[in-house]
Design an enzyme around this catalytic site. Structure first.
Site, PDB file in Angstrom:
ATOM      1  N   ASP A  45       0.837  -1.204   0.000  1.00 40.01           N
ATOM      2  CA  ASP A  45       0.000   0.000   0.000  1.00 40.01           C
ATOM      3  C   ASP A  45       0.875   1.257   0.000  1.00 40.01           C
ATOM      4  O   ASP A  45       0.518   2.273  -0.602  1.00 40.01           O
ATOM      5  CB  ASP A  45      -0.911   0.007   1.238  1.00 40.01           C
ATOM      6  CG  ASP A  45      -2.058  -0.987   1.108  1.00 40.01           C
ATOM      7  OD1 ASP A  45      -2.473  -1.274  -0.029  1.00 40.01           O
ATOM      8  OD2 ASP A  45      -2.529  -1.491   2.150  1.00 40.01           O
ATOM      9  N   ALA A 185      -5.317  10.226  21.290  1.00 41.52           N
ATOM     10  CA  ALA A 185      -5.055  10.294  22.740  1.00 41.52           C
ATOM     11  C   ALA A 185      -5.376  11.673  23.330  1.00 41.52           C
ATOM     12  O   ALA A 185      -4.486  12.389  23.809  1.00 41.52           O
ATOM     13  CB  ALA A 185      -3.597   9.916  23.018  1.00 41.52           C
TER      14      ALA A 185
HETATM   15  P1  NAD Z   1       3.345   1.553   5.540  1.00 40.12           P
HETATM   16  O1  NAD Z   1       3.374   1.811   4.075  1.00 40.12           O
HETATM   17  O2  NAD Z   1       4.259   0.568   6.120  1.00 40.12           O
HETATM   18  O3  NAD Z   1       1.834   1.208   5.946  1.00 40.12           O
HETATM   19  C1  NAD Z   1       1.539   0.806   7.226  1.00 40.12           C
HETATM   20  C2  NAD Z   1       0.433  -0.240   7.151  1.00 40.12           C
HETATM   21  O4  NAD Z   1      -0.789   0.421   6.816  1.00 40.12           O
HETATM   22  C3  NAD Z   1       0.648  -1.332   6.097  1.00 40.12           C
HETATM   23  O5  NAD Z   1       0.310  -2.571   6.682  1.00 40.12           O
HETATM   24  C4  NAD Z   1      -0.331  -0.958   4.988  1.00 40.12           C
HETATM   25  O6  NAD Z   1      -0.801  -2.106   4.255  1.00 40.12           O
HETATM   26  C5  NAD Z   1      -1.452  -0.345   5.804  1.00 40.12           C
HETATM   27  N1  NAD Z   1      -2.312   0.564   5.055  1.00 40.12           N
HETATM   28  C6  NAD Z   1      -1.957   1.636   4.303  1.00 40.12           C
HETATM   29  N2  NAD Z   1      -3.055   2.210   3.793  1.00 40.12           N
HETATM   30  C7  NAD Z   1      -4.109   1.476   4.241  1.00 40.12           C
HETATM   31  C8  NAD Z   1      -5.509   1.579   4.075  1.00 40.12           C
HETATM   32  N3  NAD Z   1      -6.056   2.562   3.367  1.00 40.12           N
HETATM   33  N4  NAD Z   1      -6.297   0.667   4.688  1.00 40.12           N
HETATM   34  C9  NAD Z   1      -5.779  -0.328   5.430  1.00 40.12           C
HETATM   35  N5  NAD Z   1      -4.458  -0.478   5.635  1.00 40.12           N
HETATM   36  C10 NAD Z   1      -3.645   0.431   5.042  1.00 40.12           C
HETATM   37  O7  NAD Z   1       3.567   2.918   6.389  1.00 40.12           O
HETATM   38  P2  NAD Z   1       3.971   4.406   5.996  1.00 40.12           P
HETATM   39  O8  NAD Z   1       4.512   4.446   4.609  1.00 40.12           O
HETATM   40  O9  NAD Z   1       4.782   4.997   7.068  1.00 40.12           O
HETATM   41  O10 NAD Z   1       2.592   5.211   6.094  1.00 40.12           O
HETATM   42  C11 NAD Z   1       1.555   4.911   5.322  1.00 40.12           C
HETATM   43  C12 NAD Z   1       0.305   4.776   6.155  1.00 40.12           C
HETATM   44  O11 NAD Z   1       0.580   4.103   7.373  1.00 40.12           O
HETATM   45  C13 NAD Z   1      -0.309   6.082   6.606  1.00 40.12           C
HETATM   46  O12 NAD Z   1      -1.112   6.660   5.611  1.00 40.12           O
HETATM   47  C14 NAD Z   1      -1.138   5.640   7.815  1.00 40.12           C
HETATM   48  O13 NAD Z   1      -2.491   5.391   7.487  1.00 40.12           O
HETATM   49  C15 NAD Z   1      -0.508   4.352   8.251  1.00 40.12           C
HETATM   50  N6  NAD Z   1      -0.114   4.488   9.649  1.00 40.12           N
HETATM   51  C16 NAD Z   1      -0.807   3.754  10.551  1.00 40.12           C
HETATM   52  C17 NAD Z   1      -0.532   3.883  11.890  1.00 40.12           C
HETATM   53  C18 NAD Z   1      -1.320   3.069  12.858  1.00 40.12           C
HETATM   54  O14 NAD Z   1      -2.202   2.305  12.420  1.00 40.12           O
HETATM   55  N7  NAD Z   1      -1.054   3.198  14.157  1.00 40.12           N
HETATM   56  C19 NAD Z   1       0.445   4.771  12.324  1.00 40.12           C
HETATM   57  C20 NAD Z   1       1.129   5.510  11.383  1.00 40.12           C
HETATM   58  C21 NAD Z   1       0.826   5.371  10.024  1.00 40.12           C
END
Ligand code: NAD
Length: 263
Positions: A45, A185
């Site tokens: 993704d 939070a």
């Molecule tokens: P990344 O590319 O490693 O993605 C992190 C995870 O989020 C992966 O498992 C990916 O498959 C999943 N993901 C991305 N878009 C998604 C969607 N629309 N629905 C479901 N899962 C999805 O991480 P990165 O490049 O640093 O950031 C990309 C995304 O990571 C950010 O847009 C954010 O949504 C997500 N993120 C999530 C958290 C959390 O869940 N605590 C924290 C920070 C960032």
């Protein structure tokens, strides 16, 4: 068809890209990085998010499609073994008839160094770095809450399954034209109070965040991030632009949610 491939930086993804080029070349497909009709991503993704930000100026004429080389992604939902079938569908189906459009978040950030606009496919966040973030949140120009906590996440419907979900936000079907605001939070006690649940704004509403002066804040748009010491205002709304995904196979969003989170 004019296309471009964006790959994750690993051998498997790069090998698959070579395979795709070899499969489509005899059929007259051309690599066109400037004006692609199709942006194919191979990776996860994160790779599709990267491709989206690379081609945000061509959203009205470009379709996106993702092959995953790790676990099943939300955007990268084609399996590498399906590549031959995918090429067959590309040769026999009209791409324009297979396009579905998803809403995006339009973002405007005003800082001491000026104003800048973005589009987010998943979300944007504003977070305190070394202290609690203190900010006034306005909805449609009216004060909604004086927020104290780690930060705020504003997501699109298709981004609702990403960071927003980890924050307890609702999962929203991408046919819904709205943005979701989720607290990260928040501090809630007898002195400070916020809503504590996420809210959903419809298409014609907007949200503005006015952080207290001189706070070190982290601003993120999808996978992009920057730090700021003086943010005057962050404004978010449903964008006029949409992302176009190419869906060659029948797809139901709720099946994807079930596959990703339940079984
Ligand atoms: P990344 O590319 O490693 O993605 C992190 C995870 O989020 C992966 O498992 C990916 O498959 C999943 N993901 C991305 N878009 C998604 C969607 N629309 N629905 C479901 N899962 C999805 O991480 P990165 O490049 O640093 O950031 C990309 C995304 O990571 C950010 O847009 C954010 O949504 C997500 N993120 C999530 C958290 C959390 O869940 N605590 C924290 C920070 C960032």
């Amino acid at each position: 068809m004019d296309y471009v491939i964006i790959t994750r930086d690993d051998d498997k993804s790069k090998r698959l890209a070579e395979r795709f080029h070899a499969l489509v070349k005899p059929h007259g497909f051309r690599v066109n990085a400037e004006q692609p009709e199709l942006v194919l991503t191979i990776g996860g993704d994160g790779t599709l998010l990267q491709a989206f930000h690379q081609y945000t100026d061509r959203l009205d004429s470009t379709g996106f499609l993702g092959i995953h080389t790790g676990h099943l992604g939300f955007y990268a939902d084609w399996h590498p073994e399906q590549m031959e079938h995918l090429v067959h569908l590309m040769l026999t189906e009209d791409l324009e008839e297979k396009v579905v459009s998803y809403p995006l978040v339009s973002i405007e950030l005003e800082t001491s160094s000026g104003s800048k606009k973005w589009l987010a496919l998943n979300e944007c966040t504003l977070k305190g770095i070394d202290h609690t973030m203190v900010a006034e949140i306005k909805l449609n120009d009216e004060l909604f809450v004086q927020f104290r906590g780690d930060g705020i996440c504003i997501s699109s419907p298709s981004g609702s399954t990403a960071y927003n979900k980890s924050l307890g936000g609702a999962i929203i079907h991408p046919s819904f034209e709205g943005i979701q605001i989720a607290e990260i939070a928040s501090i809630n006690n007898r002195v400070f109070r916020s809503l504590g649940s996420s809210i959903l704004l419809p298409e014609h509403h907007h949200c503005e965040i006015f952080p207290r002066a001189q706070q070190n804040l982290l601003f993120t748009v999808d996978q992009l991030s920057s730090t700021h010491h003086e943010i005057y205002k962050l404004r978010c709304a449903v964008a006029e632009e949409k992302i176009r995904f190419v869906r060659y196979l029948p797809f139901t969003f709720w099946n994807r949610v079930r596959e990703a989170f339940i079984e």
